[in-house]
Design a protein around this motif. Structure first.
Motif, PDB file in Angstrom:
ATOM      1  N   PRO A  63      96.244  16.152  69.219  1.00  0.00           N
ATOM      2  CA  PRO A  63      95.868  14.779  68.448  1.00  0.00           C
ATOM      3  C   PRO A  63      96.418  13.751  69.194  1.00  0.00           C
ATOM      4  CG  PRO A  63      98.019  15.772  67.575  1.00  0.00           C
ATOM      5  CD  PRO A  63      97.248  16.772  68.698  1.00  0.00           C
ATOM      6  N   PRO A  64      95.721  12.484  68.940  1.00  0.00           N
ATOM      7  CA  PRO A  64      95.847  11.358  69.586  1.00  0.00           C
ATOM      8  C   PRO A  64      97.175  10.668  69.520  1.00  0.00           C
ATOM      9  CG  PRO A  64      94.555  10.664  67.628  1.00  0.00           C
ATOM     10  CD  PRO A  64      94.743  12.245  67.778  1.00  0.00           C
ATOM     11  N   ARG A  65      97.651  10.219  70.675  1.00  0.00           N
ATOM     12  CA  ARG A  65      99.136   9.521  70.547  1.00  0.00           C
ATOM     13  C   ARG A  65      98.908   8.329  70.128  1.00  0.00           C
ATOM     14  NH1 ARG A  65     101.294  10.370  77.009  1.00  0.00           N
ATOM     15  NH2 ARG A  65     101.215  12.417  76.769  1.00  0.00           N
ATOM     16  N   PRO A  66     100.286   7.867  69.739  1.00  0.00           N
ATOM     17  CA  PRO A  66      99.902   6.484  68.890  1.00  0.00           C
ATOM     18  C   PRO A  66      99.872   5.498  69.956  1.00  0.00           C
ATOM     19  CG  PRO A  66     102.283   7.458  68.808  1.00  0.00           C
ATOM     20  CD  PRO A  66     101.364   8.585  69.540  1.00  0.00           C
ATOM     21  N   PRO A  67      99.597   4.231  69.436  1.00  0.00           N
ATOM     22  CA  PRO A  67      99.426   3.126  70.580  1.00  0.00           C
ATOM     23  C   PRO A  67     100.550   2.805  71.320  1.00  0.00           C
ATOM     24  CG  PRO A  67      99.090   2.317  68.449  1.00  0.00           C
ATOM     25  CD  PRO A  67      99.048   3.739  68.127  1.00  0.00           C
ATOM     26  N   ALA A  68     100.556   2.283  72.475  1.00  0.00           N
ATOM     27  CA  ALA A  68     101.701   2.098  73.272  1.00  0.00           C
ATOM     28  C   ALA A  68     102.229   0.574  72.810  1.00  0.00           C
ATOM     29  CB  ALA A  68     101.131   1.795  74.729  1.00  0.00           C
ATOM     30  N   GLN A  69     103.396   0.283  72.618  1.00  0.00           N
ATOM     31  CA  GLN A  69     103.970  -0.819  72.433  1.00  0.00           C
ATOM     32  C   GLN A  69     103.700  -1.693  73.300  1.00  0.00           C
ATOM     33  OE1 GLN A  69     105.769  -1.405  69.619  1.00  0.00           O
ATOM     34  NE2 GLN A  69     105.559   0.777  68.856  1.00  0.00           N
ATOM     35  N   PRO A  70     103.697  -3.180  72.849  1.00  0.00           N
ATOM     36  CA  PRO A  70     103.297  -4.180  73.718  1.00  0.00           C
ATOM     37  C   PRO A  70     104.546  -4.425  74.720  1.00  0.00           C
ATOM     38  CG  PRO A  70     103.791  -4.972  71.891  1.00  0.00           C
ATOM     39  CD  PRO A  70     103.654  -3.450  71.494  1.00  0.00           C
ATOM     40  N   THR A  71     104.101  -4.700  75.940  1.00  0.00           N
ATOM     41  CA  THR A  71     105.315  -5.109  77.020  1.00  0.00           C
ATOM     42  C   THR A  71     105.751  -6.310  76.816  1.00  0.00           C
ATOM     43  OG1 THR A  71     103.575  -5.657  78.540  1.00  0.00           O
ATOM     44  CG2 THR A  71     104.245  -3.452  78.765  1.00  0.00           C
ATOM     45  N   ILE A  72     107.055  -6.171  76.838  1.00  0.00           N
ATOM     46  CA  ILE A  72     107.538  -7.792  76.575  1.00  0.00           C
ATOM     47  C   ILE A  72     107.800  -8.398  77.850  1.00  0.00           C
ATOM     48  CG2 ILE A  72     109.945  -8.861  75.779  1.00  0.00           C
ATOM     49  CD1 ILE A  72     110.291  -6.333  73.874  1.00  0.00           C
ATOM     50  N   ARG A  73     107.561  -9.591  77.956  1.00  0.00           N
ATOM     51  CA  ARG A  73     107.768 -10.308  79.370  1.00  0.00           C
ATOM     52  C   ARG A  73     108.881 -11.078  79.225  1.00  0.00           C
ATOM     53  NH1 ARG A  73     104.876 -15.111  79.755  1.00  0.00           N
ATOM     54  NH2 ARG A  73     105.500 -15.971  81.653  1.00  0.00           N
ATOM     55  N   LEU A  74     109.824 -10.630  80.075  1.00  0.00           N
ATOM     56  CA  LEU A  74     110.957 -11.246  80.310  1.00  0.00           C
ATOM     57  C   LEU A  74     111.518 -11.982  81.839  1.00  0.00           C
ATOM     58  CD1 LEU A  74     113.019  -8.214  79.216  1.00  0.00           C
ATOM     59  CD2 LEU A  74     112.474 -10.180  77.567  1.00  0.00           C
ATOM     60  N   SER A  75     110.876 -13.268  81.495  1.00  0.00           N
ATOM     61  CA  SER A  75     110.863 -13.999  82.739  1.00  0.00           C
ATOM     62  C   SER A  75     112.087 -15.084  82.588  1.00  0.00           C
ATOM     63  CB  SER A  75     109.706 -14.996  82.869  1.00  0.00           C
ATOM     64  OG  SER A  75     109.756 -15.934  81.668  1.00  0.00           O
ATOM     65  N   PRO A  76     112.676 -15.777  83.468  1.00  0.00           N
ATOM     66  CA  PRO A  76     113.869 -16.479  83.473  1.00  0.00           C
ATOM     67  C   PRO A  76     113.743 -17.604  82.396  1.00  0.00           C
ATOM     68  CG  PRO A  76     113.164 -16.375  85.629  1.00  0.00           C
ATOM     69  CD  PRO A  76     112.196 -15.682  84.855  1.00  0.00           C
ATOM     70  N   SER A  77     112.457 -18.034  82.004  1.00  0.00           N
ATOM     71  CA  SER A  77     112.264 -19.273  80.969  1.00  0.00           C
ATOM     72  C   SER A  77     112.229 -18.364  79.507  1.00  0.00           C
ATOM     73  CB  SER A  77     111.148 -19.822  81.272  1.00  0.00           C
ATOM     74  OG  SER A  77     109.969 -19.228  81.331  1.00  0.00           O
ATOM     75  N   THR A  78     112.155 -17.280  79.610  1.00  0.00           N
ATOM     76  CA  THR A  78     112.187 -16.542  78.124  1.00  0.00           C
ATOM     77  C   THR A  78     113.168 -17.180  77.444  1.00  0.00           C
ATOM     78  OG1 THR A  78     110.976 -14.901  78.886  1.00  0.00           O
ATOM     79  CG2 THR A  78     111.946 -14.539  76.814  1.00  0.00           C
TER      80      THR A  78
END
Length: 163
Positions: A70-85
């Motif tokens: 069976p197909p895998r669930p969609p991957a979670q979006p990557t969180i962009r953690l930059s110094p300005s976040t």
């Protein structure tokens, strides 16, 4: 691991004439036989309850190959953690956030996170002993202020009740 032949089991009554019961050979034989004597019967195990998982019986009955899982669930979006976040404020005039309001919001965020104090504190090296002393003072002041506020609140409640 050593592949030694198993020693014959001895009767506990014979320990007194040869070796004590905690000899190295007894301990070695215990660990050598440990894996073989503790087999888990898998014929009585239940299949997993989840309906989405395939069991070995599904493979045998449906002739399913690994390509047809069976197909895998969609991957979670990557969180962009930059110094300005967390330190950026969007200027969106449609939402009522013009440049002046955005600066005020940024200033409030910097005050809440003690950015100015951190900047001043990190300008110079602080030796560990002075850091411990400063943190002890900060803790004492915070606890004192909490107790003081509690006492003032108690006095206000008493005054409202007519004391």
């Amino acid at each position: 691991m050593l592949n030694l032949p198993p020693e014959p089991q001895r009767d506990p009554s014979t320990f007194s004439d040869s070796k004590p019961p905690n000899s190295a050979s007894d301990i070695a034989s215990y660990y050598r036989d440990y894996g073989t004597s503790r087999r888990v019967p898998t014929d009585r195990m239940l299949p997993p309850r989840s309906g989405s998982l395939l069991t070995s019986s599904d493979f045998l009955q449906n002739n399913t190959s690994l390509d047809e899982l069976p197909p895998r669930p969609p991957a979670q979006p990557t969180i962009r953690l930059s110094p300005s976040t967390g330190r950026t404020v969007a200027v969106e005039p449609r939402r009522g956030v013009d440049l002046a309001r955005a600066f005020r919001n940024l200033d409030m965020m910097c005050r809440q996170n003690n950015v100015k104090q951190d900047f001043a504190r990190q300008r110079f090296h602080e030796r560990p002993g002075l850091k411990r002393k400063r943190l002890k003072s900060v803790r004492w002041r915070r606890n004192f202020m909490a107790g003081f506020r509690e006492m003032v609140g108690k006095v206000d409640r008493m005054r409202r009740k007519g004391w």
